[in-house]
Design a protein around this motif. Structure first.
Motif, PDB file in Angstrom:
ATOM      1  N   UNK A   1      45.462  28.816  50.965  1.00 14.24           N
ATOM      2  CA  UNK A   1      44.947  30.118  50.546  1.00 14.24           C
ATOM      3  C   UNK A   1      43.515  29.957  50.061  1.00 14.24           C
ATOM      4  N   UNK A   2      42.774  31.056  50.109  1.00 12.90           N
ATOM      5  CA  UNK A   2      41.410  31.066  49.573  1.00 12.90           C
ATOM      6  C   UNK A   2      41.514  31.209  48.060  1.00 12.90           C
ATOM      7  N   UNK A   3      41.070  30.212  47.294  1.00 14.95           N
ATOM      8  CA  UNK A   3      41.213  30.308  45.837  1.00 14.95           C
ATOM      9  C   UNK A   3      40.298  31.369  45.240  1.00 14.95           C
ATOM     10  N   UNK A   4      40.768  31.951  44.153  1.00 14.06           N
ATOM     11  CA  UNK A   4      39.965  32.840  43.313  1.00 14.06           C
ATOM     12  C   UNK A   4      39.712  32.108  41.994  1.00 14.06           C
ATOM     13  N   UNK A   5      38.472  32.154  41.513  1.00 12.89           N
ATOM     14  CA  UNK A   5      38.102  31.402  40.314  1.00 12.89           C
ATOM     15  C   UNK A   5      37.530  32.357  39.257  1.00 12.89           C
ATOM     16  N   UNK A   6      38.381  33.058  38.536  1.00 14.69           N
ATOM     17  CA  UNK A   6      37.899  34.055  37.575  1.00 14.69           C
ATOM     18  C   UNK A   6      37.112  33.474  36.406  1.00 14.69           C
ATOM     19  N   UNK A   7      37.216  32.157  36.157  1.00 16.08           N
ATOM     20  CA  UNK A   7      36.470  31.552  35.055  1.00 16.08           C
ATOM     21  C   UNK A   7      34.958  31.649  35.262  1.00 16.08           C
ATOM     22  N   UNK A   8      34.514  31.980  36.465  1.00 16.75           N
ATOM     23  CA  UNK A   8      33.074  32.123  36.709  1.00 16.75           C
ATOM     24  C   UNK A   8      32.522  33.403  36.105  1.00 16.75           C
ATOM     25  N   UNK A   9      33.386  34.337  35.696  1.00 12.52           N
ATOM     26  CA  UNK A   9      32.910  35.527  35.016  1.00 12.52           C
ATOM     27  C   UNK A   9      32.936  36.775  35.873  1.00 12.52           C
ATOM     28  N   UNK A  10      32.274  37.855  35.419  1.00 11.27           N
ATOM     29  CA  UNK A  10      32.302  39.137  36.146  1.00 11.27           C
ATOM     30  C   UNK A  10      31.919  38.974  37.611  1.00 11.27           C
ATOM     31  N   UNK A  11      32.721  39.593  38.458  1.00 12.60           N
ATOM     32  CA  UNK A  11      32.507  39.483  39.890  1.00 12.60           C
ATOM     33  C   UNK A  11      33.365  38.422  40.542  1.00 12.60           C
ATOM     34  N   UNK A  12      33.967  37.539  39.731  1.00  8.87           N
ATOM     35  CA  UNK A  12      34.856  36.504  40.264  1.00  8.87           C
ATOM     36  C   UNK A  12      36.309  36.755  39.896  1.00  8.87           C
ATOM     37  N   UNK A  13      36.550  37.640  38.924  1.00 13.66           N
ATOM     38  CA  UNK A  13      37.918  37.978  38.540  1.00 13.66           C
ATOM     39  C   UNK A  13      38.531  38.923  39.575  1.00 13.66           C
ATOM     40  N   UNK A  14      39.806  39.187  39.416  1.00  8.25           N
ATOM     41  CA  UNK A  14      40.541  39.980  40.403  1.00  8.25           C
ATOM     42  C   UNK A  14      39.905  41.340  40.644  1.00  8.25           C
ATOM     43  N   UNK A  15      39.471  42.015  39.585  1.00  8.37           N
ATOM     44  CA  UNK A  15      38.909  43.352  39.730  1.00  8.37           C
ATOM     45  C   UNK A  15      37.475  43.274  40.263  1.00  8.37           C
ATOM     46  N   UNK A  16      36.661  42.455  39.620  1.00 11.97           N
ATOM     47  CA  UNK A  16      35.258  42.367  40.019  1.00 11.97           C
ATOM     48  C   UNK A  16      35.060  41.874  41.433  1.00 11.97           C
ATOM     49  N   UNK A  17      35.985  41.070  41.924  1.00  9.70           N
ATOM     50  CA  UNK A  17      35.895  40.558  43.294  1.00  9.70           C
ATOM     51  C   UNK A  17      35.903  41.708  44.308  1.00  9.70           C
ATOM     52  N   UNK A  18      36.518  42.825  43.941  1.00  8.06           N
ATOM     53  CA  UNK A  18      36.567  43.975  44.853  1.00  8.06           C
ATOM     54  C   UNK A  18      35.179  44.508  45.165  1.00  8.06           C
ATOM     55  N   UNK A  19      34.201  44.242  44.295  1.00  9.22           N
ATOM     56  CA  UNK A  19      32.829  44.692  44.550  1.00  9.22           C
ATOM     57  C   UNK A  19      32.263  44.064  45.816  1.00  9.22           C
ATOM     58  N   UNK A  20      32.832  42.925  46.234  1.00  8.98           N
ATOM     59  CA  UNK A  20      32.401  42.274  47.467  1.00  8.98           C
ATOM     60  C   UNK A  20      33.232  42.704  48.670  1.00  8.98           C
ATOM     61  N   UNK A  21      34.237  43.532  48.442  1.00  8.69           N
ATOM     62  CA  UNK A  21      35.134  43.931  49.527  1.00  8.69           C
ATOM     63  C   UNK A  21      35.001  45.399  49.904  1.00  8.69           C
ATOM     64  N   UNK A  22      34.740  46.253  48.940  1.00 13.00           N
ATOM     65  CA  UNK A  22      34.658  47.684  49.219  1.00 13.00           C
ATOM     66  C   UNK A  22      33.497  47.983  50.167  1.00 13.00           C
ATOM     67  N   UNK A  23      33.733  48.884  51.092  1.00 16.73           N
ATOM     68  CA  UNK A  23      32.714  49.294  52.056  1.00 16.73           C
ATOM     69  C   UNK A  23      32.252  50.705  51.708  1.00 16.73           C
ATOM     70  N   UNK A  24      30.942  50.857  51.529  1.00 14.65           N
ATOM     71  CA  UNK A  24      30.319  52.164  51.216  1.00 14.65           C
ATOM     72  C   UNK A  24      30.767  52.730  49.879  1.00 14.65           C
ATOM     73  N   UNK A  25      31.294  51.898  49.006  1.00 17.59           N
ATOM     74  CA  UNK A  25      31.590  52.282  47.628  1.00 17.59           C
ATOM     75  C   UNK A  25      31.016  51.193  46.733  1.00 17.59           C
ATOM     76  N   UNK A  26      30.163  51.585  45.799  1.00 18.47           N
ATOM     77  CA  UNK A  26      29.508  50.623  44.919  1.00 18.47           C
ATOM     78  C   UNK A  26      30.268  50.475  43.602  1.00 18.47           C
TER      79      UNK A  26
END
Length: 332
Positions: free
Chosen positions: A38-63
């Motif tokens: 699996x592709x690991x998620x590393x939330x210890x890196x801070x905002x944008x790496x946690x489960x919720x913040x990671x969505x900012x890199x996935x959403x299309x046409x929503x900021x």
């Protein structure tokens, strides 16, 4: 919804999150210790790496952007989006490097927050949660589906193997029940009926075009799960009670896959063996009345939830999951 890459029973995998901040070290563990990497998620890196913040890199046409207490939808590209995109690309680069060194034939699992948990945790610009506005949460479903399809396509091109997509939906039950705290007492977040949630998740899976797993560490919501006949289920079996047996048995009877969360996410005070965990799992599934062939062919093994807080236990937990899975594969 496709089932062209069925998950194979007697296999171990991880849920997604891992400890630390080094993508390459985490990828090595995720690919060395389990047969369904699996592709690991590393939330210890801070905002944008946690489960919720990671969505900012996935959403299309929503900021998305950060707030003092969490995340909020925004207009225009934000620093958070660049940060989250950088984290995700580092994760994919690390996975690609590990695969190039070792070769790979199995599918790879890519996890993301589910749209309803996302809508329960992220605010609209006015302060309400996204799920407060039916049009807004439907837009999030469509945007996340498009983003996941694109990222899965990219990962498939990079690795040359099929991709399985996992949606993490720990709050979907609270969404269905209307239990998400409102901005004010007079303007509540209305329940979203389970059939509406199921229809939206079915549409998402159709757009993703790959096998999809729904994961939750919470108690299972069969009013939703029984309608998601094209999804594999990833459940913490410690949450299963006698009242869940019929529905779980029905899921497996119709050929559905189960990723059984049986390995603790923190090192237990008393040592636990693969034999003990396998016996517990087989006994539980035996109470449902499942023949060994179903357990062997349709049940995978994982930790009960993510391993972000597991520290040194994380590689041991994944290794233990693999030993349990090996025992399931030998059932007769």
């Amino acid at each position: 919804m496709t089932d062209r890459v069925p998950l194979v029973g007697g296999t171990a995998t991880g849920v997604g999150s891992m400890p630390g901040t080094d993508p390459l070290a985490a990828a090595r563990l995720a690919f060395d210790e389990v047969a369904l990497p699996f592709v690991p998620e590393l939330p210890a890196r801070g905002p944008g790496a946690d489960m919720v913040g990671r969505a900012a890199a996935l959403l299309v046409d929503i900021a998305m952007d950060t707030t003092r207490d969490g995340y909020r939808l925004a207009s225009g590209r934000t620093r958070l989006m660049s940060r989250a995109d950088g984290f995700l690309r580092s994760d994919l680069d690390a996975v690609e490097e590990v695969v190039e060194r070792g070769g790979l034939r199995s599918p790879v699992k890519l996890a993301a927050i589910g749209p309803f948990t996302l809508s329960a945790l992220v605010e609209l610009p006015g302060g309400h949660k996204v799920l407060h506005d039916a049009g807004a949460w439907r837009d999030v479903v469509a945007s996340l589906a498009e983003g996941l399809a694109q990222r899965a396509d990219e990962l498939e091109r990079r690795l040359g193997v099929p991709i399985v997509v996992q949606l993490d939906e720990p709050m979907v039950g609270a969404v269905i029940d209307g239990q998400i705290a409102p901005l004010t007492r007079l303007d509540v977040n209305r329940p979203i009926p389970a059939p509406d949630v199921a229809a939206a998740l079915a549409d998402l899976a159709t757009r993703v075009g790959r096998p999809v797993v729904l994961h939750s560490c919470a108690a299972p919501r069969w009013d939703l799960l029984s309608a998601l006949t094209g999804y594999a289920l990833s459940l913490d079996l410690g949450q299963i009670t006698d009242g869940d047996y019929d529905e779980l048995g029905a899921h497996l009877d119709r050929g559905g896959r189960l990723i059984a969360g049986v390995v603790p996410t923190a090192e237990p005070a008393t040592a636990v063996s693969a034999d003990e965990l396998a016996d517990r799992l087989v006994a539980l599934l035996g109470r449902i009345g499942l023949p060994p062939a179903v357990v062997r062919e349709q049940v995978l093994v994982s930790p009960t939830c993510g391993l972000a807080g597991a520290g040194p236990w994380a590689p041991r937990a994944l290794g233990l999951a693999s030993k349990v899975a090996d025992q399931l594969a030998r059932l007769d």
